[in-house]
Design a protein around this motif. Structure first.
Motif, PDB file in Angstrom:
ATOM      1  N   HIS A 215      52.556  48.989  42.378  1.00 57.14           N
ATOM      2  CA  HIS A 215      52.034  49.535  43.459  1.00 57.14           C
ATOM      3  C   HIS A 215      53.473  47.947  44.362  1.00 57.14           C
ATOM      4  O   HIS A 215      53.021  46.960  43.114  1.00 57.14           O
ATOM      5  CB  HIS A 215      50.970  49.012  43.842  1.00 57.14           C
ATOM      6  N   TYR A 216      53.602  48.196  45.384  1.00 54.39           N
ATOM      7  CA  TYR A 216      54.197  46.482  45.793  1.00 54.39           C
ATOM      8  C   TYR A 216      53.237  45.528  45.637  1.00 54.39           C
ATOM      9  O   TYR A 216      53.112  44.487  45.620  1.00 54.39           O
ATOM     10  CB  TYR A 216      54.504  47.223  47.349  1.00 54.39           C
ATOM     11  N   GLU A 217      51.457  45.914  45.923  1.00 47.93           N
ATOM     12  CA  GLU A 217      51.189  44.420  45.844  1.00 47.93           C
ATOM     13  C   GLU A 217      50.854  43.956  44.597  1.00 47.93           C
ATOM     14  O   GLU A 217      49.838  42.670  43.853  1.00 47.93           O
ATOM     15  CB  GLU A 217      49.181  44.696  46.296  1.00 47.93           C
ATOM     16  N   ASP A 218      51.097  44.566  43.097  1.00 50.36           N
ATOM     17  CA  ASP A 218      50.602  44.512  41.897  1.00 50.36           C
ATOM     18  C   ASP A 218      52.191  43.535  41.350  1.00 50.36           C
ATOM     19  O   ASP A 218      52.148  43.640  39.931  1.00 50.36           O
ATOM     20  CB  ASP A 218      50.454  45.287  41.041  1.00 50.36           C
ATOM     21  N   VAL A 219      52.832  44.475  42.805  1.00 49.64           N
ATOM     22  CA  VAL A 219      55.051  43.913  40.851  1.00 49.64           C
ATOM     23  C   VAL A 219      54.617  42.546  41.246  1.00 49.64           C
ATOM     24  O   VAL A 219      54.869  41.955  39.826  1.00 49.64           O
ATOM     25  CB  VAL A 219      55.796  44.122  42.748  1.00 49.64           C
ATOM     26  N   GLY A 220      53.820  41.044  42.265  1.00 50.54           N
ATOM     27  CA  GLY A 220      54.171  39.971  41.934  1.00 50.54           C
ATOM     28  C   GLY A 220      53.859  39.495  40.836  1.00 50.54           C
ATOM     29  O   GLY A 220      54.042  39.165  39.480  1.00 50.54           O
ATOM     30  N   LYS A 221      52.309  40.000  40.453  1.00 51.16           N
ATOM     31  CA  LYS A 221      51.295  39.484  38.846  1.00 51.16           C
ATOM     32  C   LYS A 221      52.278  39.977  37.682  1.00 51.16           C
ATOM     33  O   LYS A 221      51.961  39.272  36.536  1.00 51.16           O
ATOM     34  CB  LYS A 221      50.049  40.344  38.857  1.00 51.16           C
ATOM     35  N   LEU A 222      53.007  41.404  37.959  1.00 49.21           N
ATOM     36  CA  LEU A 222      52.956  42.002  36.447  1.00 49.21           C
ATOM     37  C   LEU A 222      55.111  40.693  35.963  1.00 49.21           C
ATOM     38  O   LEU A 222      54.978  40.580  35.277  1.00 49.21           O
ATOM     39  CB  LEU A 222      53.805  42.966  36.794  1.00 49.21           C
ATOM     40  N   LYS A 223      55.046  40.771  37.457  1.00 52.97           N
ATOM     41  CA  LYS A 223      56.724  39.784  37.036  1.00 52.97           C
ATOM     42  C   LYS A 223      56.304  37.907  36.672  1.00 52.97           C
ATOM     43  O   LYS A 223      57.453  37.807  35.572  1.00 52.97           O
ATOM     44  CB  LYS A 223      57.124  39.503  38.338  1.00 52.97           C
ATOM     45  N   THR A 237      46.509  39.955  28.900  1.00 56.55           N
ATOM     46  CA  THR A 237      46.425  41.044  30.019  1.00 56.55           C
ATOM     47  C   THR A 237      46.208  41.514  30.926  1.00 56.55           C
ATOM     48  O   THR A 237      45.833  40.957  31.571  1.00 56.55           O
ATOM     49  CB  THR A 237      44.779  41.853  29.067  1.00 56.55           C
ATOM     50  N   LEU A 238      46.544  42.231  31.366  1.00 57.75           N
ATOM     51  CA  LEU A 238      46.524  42.490  33.287  1.00 57.75           C
ATOM     52  C   LEU A 238      46.284  43.780  33.083  1.00 57.75           C
ATOM     53  O   LEU A 238      46.919  45.225  32.821  1.00 57.75           O
ATOM     54  CB  LEU A 238      48.191  42.678  33.323  1.00 57.75           C
ATOM     55  N   MET A 239      46.208  44.010  34.685  1.00 58.45           N
ATOM     56  CA  MET A 239      45.526  45.554  34.824  1.00 58.45           C
ATOM     57  C   MET A 239      46.622  45.614  36.629  1.00 58.45           C
ATOM     58  O   MET A 239      46.321  44.262  37.115  1.00 58.45           O
ATOM     59  CB  MET A 239      43.822  45.589  35.663  1.00 58.45           C
ATOM     60  N   ASP A 248      50.936  60.007  42.455  1.00 59.14           N
ATOM     61  CA  ASP A 248      49.667  59.070  43.605  1.00 59.14           C
ATOM     62  C   ASP A 248      50.102  57.707  42.484  1.00 59.14           C
ATOM     63  O   ASP A 248      50.770  58.152  41.011  1.00 59.14           O
ATOM     64  CB  ASP A 248      48.446  59.943  42.658  1.00 59.14           C
ATOM     65  N   TYR A 249      49.322  57.210  42.285  1.00 61.92           N
ATOM     66  CA  TYR A 249      48.819  55.700  41.737  1.00 61.92           C
ATOM     67  C   TYR A 249      47.707  55.857  41.213  1.00 61.92           C
ATOM     68  O   TYR A 249      46.571  56.417  41.757  1.00 61.92           O
ATOM     69  CB  TYR A 249      49.065  53.950  42.900  1.00 61.92           C
TER      70      TYR A 249
END
Length: 523
Positions: A215-223, A237-239, A248-249
């Protein structure tokens, strides 16, 4: 005869004629050149003149040569000038008419240089042999070491293959999605469970970048999680939300591990174990909405009760005001009846008692009233209470540290109310550490004997603590620093502890050492 003499002189090597007693009777030019003695100096003397040790030449001539015809030996000689050497001496028995009664011919073949070369060659040969032996021994050890390394390498290869086999068996049978990523997020490997979790087969995801499914809002924290450079935090650990093949997401939780290159300490690979936590997230949101609805319901109930309380109290209070004002006007009149004034004041007292009874009923409604004390172990109460809060502690990534005194005295207390105090303090600590880094969220609970009659329980967290000017305000009803707080928690806690005959204390945040402590009597 002259021919024999000429032949004798023509011998280039040393040639000497001996009589039967071993004395020199002739000495050619080769002997002169070899030993340095002139013929006149040698004739008539024993041949031992030129040797370093004595030889029994008479015996050799008379006893040995008649049988063996020839005698030879390596002998050491000394020249006239003192130079020593080595020669091969040959003695041959002569027959016939030899002048001067010569019995034997002695020839000398100088082998000094040959022997030196032979000795040098022998020494070099021994040195080469020793070197060869050392080299062979070294090669033997190296071969043994190589064989051992080959054997160990084979064992390691076997273990590696077994480990890889176990990994693949585990990955292929795990319900979680096991994946390996390049530092830029590209899938290097993904387990078959991705078909169940994401709808994609492993072949559809390999060599694709995982960020395109986030999801575009979560890409930053995953990177940010994939590019963590702190080596002391290899696990994270990351959600985040991820798009399934159907479009669907859903919410996923990944345990991320970084593999670093040993040489340059850069990230070489990222490993991840991912599971679908959508139901848990939705359940948490549902619980939160339920809590919010319950809060609204409680506020509505309190509003209704407050309205009813105001209605019930307003009537007797209004009557008290009216009776009191009537007494004042009546007393202002010079003519008044004392008995009538007393009667009016009695009516006012009755209405005031009525208002007090209303308040007492409400107090009994809100408070438990009488304490039901039983013998309790404080350490056990704390452990049981923490287990009740385990869900909230895990959700907030908060750890509990215990520092319990051994052989702590038993107390007589209302266990439910003491647990209510602890639950309130733990929840307050969790709320206070929301802005604290997850790895630093800790609650420290200590128990110890203050003296023979009391025990003390101290609760401390890694949050900001209480400012000095708030240590008394927090006990005021409806005072709160939380956005959705009711401002009753600490006031209720102190009331419960004081009802047990104890004390409730707050130490302000001085030198980063803020804590809450309550003291309970043993009896």
């Amino acid at each position: 005869m002259e021919y024999a003499q000429s032949l004798f002189e023509a011998i280039t090597e040393s040639a000497v004629l001996l009589d039967r007693t071993g004395r020199i009777i002739d000495w050619n030019q080769g002997a002169i050149a070899t030993f340095g003695y002139h013929k006149k100096e040698a004739i008539g003397k024993s041949l031992n003149l030129i040797y370093q040790q004595h030889h029994p030449f008479p015996k050799i001539i008379q006893e040995i040569l008649p049988d063996e015809k020839k005698w030879s030996a390596e002998t050491r000689y000394i020249r006239k000038n003192g130079i020593k050497g080595l020669c091969k001496t040959f003695i041959t028995l002569l027959h016939g008419n030899i002048p001067n009664k010569a019995a034997a011919l002695v020839t000398h073949h100088v082998i000094t240089q040959y022997k030196n070369i032979e000795t040098e060659l022998h020494e070099k040969g021994e040195a080469l042999l020793l070197q060869l032996q050392n080299q062979i021994e070294l090669y033997y050890h190296m071969a043994g070491f190589l064989i051992k390394n080959i054997h160990e390498n084979e064992l390691l290869q076997t273990k590696l293959r077994e480990s890889e086999l176990r990994f693949h068996l585990l990955a292929e049978n795990a319900t979680d999605v096991i994946s390996r990523h390049a530092p830029d997020g590209t899938y290097l490997y993904i387990s078959p469970s991705c078909k169940t979790q994401l709808g994609y087969t492993p072949e559809e995801l390999l060599n694709y970048n995982s960020y395109k499914f986030i999801h575009y809002e979560d890409v930053g924290k995953l990177k940010k999680a994939f590019n963590r450079r702190k080596e002391n935090s290899k696990h994270h650990t990351l959600m985040y939300r991820m798009r399934r093949k159907e479009g669907d997401y859903r919410w996923f939780e990944s345990n991320i591990r970084h593999i670093y290159d040993e040489k340059n300490r850069l990230i070489r690979e990222i490993q991840s174990a991912t599971r679908d936590v959508t139901d848990r997230v939705l359940d948490k949101k549902a619980r939160l909405r339920g809590q919010q609805l319950a809060h609204v319901s409680r506020l509505s109930s309190m509003e209704e009760m407050a309205s009813g309380m105001a209605h019930e109290i307003s009537q007797p209070l209004a009557a008290v005001v009216n009776y009191t004002q009537g007494c004042v006007r009546y007393l202002q009149n010079n003519q008044h009846d004392t008995n009538q004034v007393i009667e009016i004041m009695k009516k006012a007292v009755t209405q005031a008692e009525r208002a007090g009874e209303v308040i007492h009923r409400l107090k009994n409604f809100f408070c438990k009233g009488k304490l039901f004390k039983t013998p309790c172990k404080m350490n056990s109460i704390i452990r049981e209470t923490v287990s009740l809060s385990r869900t909230d502690l895990n959700a907030s990534k908060t750890k509990i540290d215990f520092d319990f005194a051994k052989d702590l005295q038993m107390i007589f207390a209302d266990k439910i109310q003491i647990q209510q105090v602890l639950l309130n303090l733990i929840q307050n600590a969790i709320d206070a550490m929301q802005d604290t880094t997850q790895s630093k969220r800790r609650i420290h609970i200590q128990t110890k004997s203050a003296d023979i009659n009391t025990i003390q329980i101290t609760v401390q967290d890694s949050g900001p603590g209480f400012p000095k000017d708030m240590t008394e305000k927090v006990f005021e009803p409806f005072f709160t620093t939380k956005a959705h707080g009711r401002g009753m928690g600490l006031a209720i806690c102190r009331s419960i502890i004081e009802a047990h005959g104890g004390q409730f204390l707050i130490n302000p945040n001085t030198n980063h050492h803020s804590w809450i402590r309550f003291i309970l009597p043993v009896n």
